[in-house]
Design an enzyme around this catalytic site. Structure first.
Site, PDB file in Angstrom:
ATOM      1  N   CYS A 191       0.815  -1.226   0.000  1.00  0.00           N
ATOM      2  CA  CYS A 191       0.000   0.000   0.000  1.00  0.00           C
ATOM      3  C   CYS A 191       0.845   1.273   0.000  1.00  0.00           C
ATOM      4  O   CYS A 191       0.617   2.195  -0.792  1.00  0.00           O
ATOM      5  CB  CYS A 191      -0.970  -0.009   1.178  1.00  0.00           C
ATOM      6  SG  CYS A 191      -0.206   0.077   2.819  1.00  0.00           S
ATOM      7  N   HIS A 209      -2.472   1.365   7.090  1.00  0.00           N
ATOM      8  CA  HIS A 209      -2.861   1.255   5.681  1.00  0.00           C
ATOM      9  C   HIS A 209      -3.027   2.650   5.105  1.00  0.00           C
ATOM     10  O   HIS A 209      -3.364   3.608   5.812  1.00  0.00           O
ATOM     11  CB  HIS A 209      -4.164   0.461   5.537  1.00  0.00           C
ATOM     12  CG  HIS A 209      -4.452   0.085   4.109  1.00  0.00           C
ATOM     13  ND1 HIS A 209      -3.743  -0.869   3.430  1.00  0.00           N
ATOM     14  CD2 HIS A 209      -5.359   0.575   3.217  1.00  0.00           C
ATOM     15  CE1 HIS A 209      -4.199  -0.977   2.196  1.00  0.00           C
ATOM     16  NE2 HIS A 209      -5.175  -0.102   2.039  1.00  0.00           N
ATOM     17  N   HIS A 253      -5.834   2.027  -4.181  1.00  0.00           N
ATOM     18  CA  HIS A 253      -4.913   1.474  -3.181  1.00  0.00           C
ATOM     19  C   HIS A 253      -4.529   0.044  -3.535  1.00  0.00           C
ATOM     20  O   HIS A 253      -5.150  -0.608  -4.381  1.00  0.00           O
ATOM     21  CB  HIS A 253      -5.547   1.522  -1.782  1.00  0.00           C
ATOM     22  CG  HIS A 253      -6.631   0.516  -1.556  1.00  0.00           C
ATOM     23  ND1 HIS A 253      -6.850  -0.090  -0.341  1.00  0.00           N
ATOM     24  CD2 HIS A 253      -7.577  -0.004  -2.386  1.00  0.00           C
ATOM     25  CE1 HIS A 253      -7.874  -0.941  -0.434  1.00  0.00           C
ATOM     26  NE2 HIS A 253      -8.328  -0.895  -1.662  1.00  0.00           N
TER      27      HIS A 253
END
Length: 372
Positions: free
Chosen positions: A286, A334, A346
């Site tokens: 990510c 994240h 993402h």
């Protein structure tokens, strides 16, 4: 962006297409959604792929699959937390290696300087020996020639000054050498400790990812498809809550010039696999995706989502603009890039590909802006 708009319309109300690889499964309310709990909190479950049924109302087969989904989700979240620890340790190892190389060069240069100064000190001692060991002051007094006396006085003063300078430089250089050596020892110890952290995190990641894959491998093909539907349904439900709060009515800012470049790069990676610790160009995690996207925009940002949260400028949700980074979960484990219209791009988790999903499909910690 036109292509993105088509994708968003096809998704319908920007329901998620994949949940993220989350970190610590412990609950944590999203600052942007009050007491609402996000996807993967381990409570509430999915609504039967959009059928609106609670866990208690699911059929035994679907209930078992939902339990599997939660276990897999928790394992991947823990793996991503370990991935962030791995990336952080990797950065420290690389930085310390550079520092050690710099210290080694300083030690080498200082050692050569010390050797030269020792030669100078030796030459001065030899000169005094050749003079019979008689102090220069005594030689001055014994010189009967006035002009010779003055010449000797000047030479003696210069000689004393040179000797003092050499001895001072010699002492200071020895001290520098000792300091550099101590610093190098400290850096080596830190390097060794961080290498062990990195290796431990790597083992932890592999263990959790292998466990999640093992769970998923036990499912039949139809069950795997159904599992994906459950993930999508949970993400859609959380996104719908976020949209129903009316949050988008205050978010209408346009992307900056560099933000547009970052978005263009990130969206062009859609479909590529998530791989932990990867920074492209073929696979990403990510924060690896957001790192490379903003590099393409001409801005260097920290490697990990946690460091992005700590170091980049924070902006209020209502002031968010396309290109900004949304940090998720209470431990900042994240990150996704906001692309407008309530959506992010993402890299979700192992076993999934880079995709577009709803910005509210996970609990939002906050928003950061890489450019001013």
């Amino acid at each position: 962006m036109a292509c993105t708009a088509v994708v968003l319309c096809a998704m319908g109300l920007l329901g998620g297409t994949a949940t993220a690889a989350y970190a610590d499964p412990g609950p944590g309310p999203s600052p942007s959604r009050g007491a609402d709990r996000g996807a993967g909190d381990g409570e509430g479950g999915a609504k039967g792929a959009g059928k609106g049924a609670d866990d208690a109302e699911l059929s035994p087969g679907l209930k078992r699959l939902e339990d599997v989904r939660k276990k897999i989700d928790a394992l991947y979240r823990k793996a991503e937390k370990a991935t962030d620890a791995f990336n952080g340790a990797k950065e420290q190892v690389e930085r310390q290696q550079k520092e050690i190389v710099k210290l080694a060069r300083n030690i080498d240069a200082t050692q050569r300087k010390l050797t030269a100064l020792k030669k100078q000190a030796g030459a001065l001692a030899s000169a005094q020996y050749r003079g019979g060991g008689v102090p220069s002051e005594a030689k001055l007094m014994l010189n009967a020639d006035p002009e010779g006396f003055l010449d000797n006085a000047t030479l003696a003063r210069k000689g004393q000054q040179a000797a003092k300078t050499v001895m001072h430089q010699l002492a200071r250089t020895k001290g520098d050498l000792e300091d550099y050596s101590e610093s190098a020892t400290d850096r080596w110890e830190q390097l060794d400790a961080n290498r062990k952290k990195k290796e431990s995190a790597q083992r932890d990641i592999k263990k959790k990812i292998d466990s999640a894959k093992k769970l998923e491998s036990r499912l039949a093909a139809k069950e795997k498809d159904r599992l994906k539907e459950l993930e999508d349904a949970q993400a859609f439900k959380e996104q719908q809550k976020w949209l129903d709060s009316g949050v988008l009515k205050d978010i209408n800012n346009k992307a900056s010039r560099t933000g547009k470049k970052a978005i263009s790069y990130a969206t062009s990676q859609i479909g590529k696999d998530y791989v932990w610790g990867a920074e492209g160009p073929d696979t990403f995690d990510c924060s690896g995706l957001t790192l490379r996207a903003w590099q393409a925009g001409g801005t260097t940002i920290p490697r990990t989502s946690q460091e992005q949260w700590r170091q980049l400028d924070r902006v209020a949700l209502k002031d968010m603009r396309p290109g900004d980074l949304i940090i998720y979960f209470s431990d900042a484990s994240h990150v996704g890039m906001y692309i407008g219209d309530g959506a992010i791009v993402h890299a979700p988790r192992p076993g999934r590909q880079i995709t577009i999903t709803g910005a509210g499909s996970m609990p939002i910690l906050g928003v950061v802006r890489p450019d001013k």
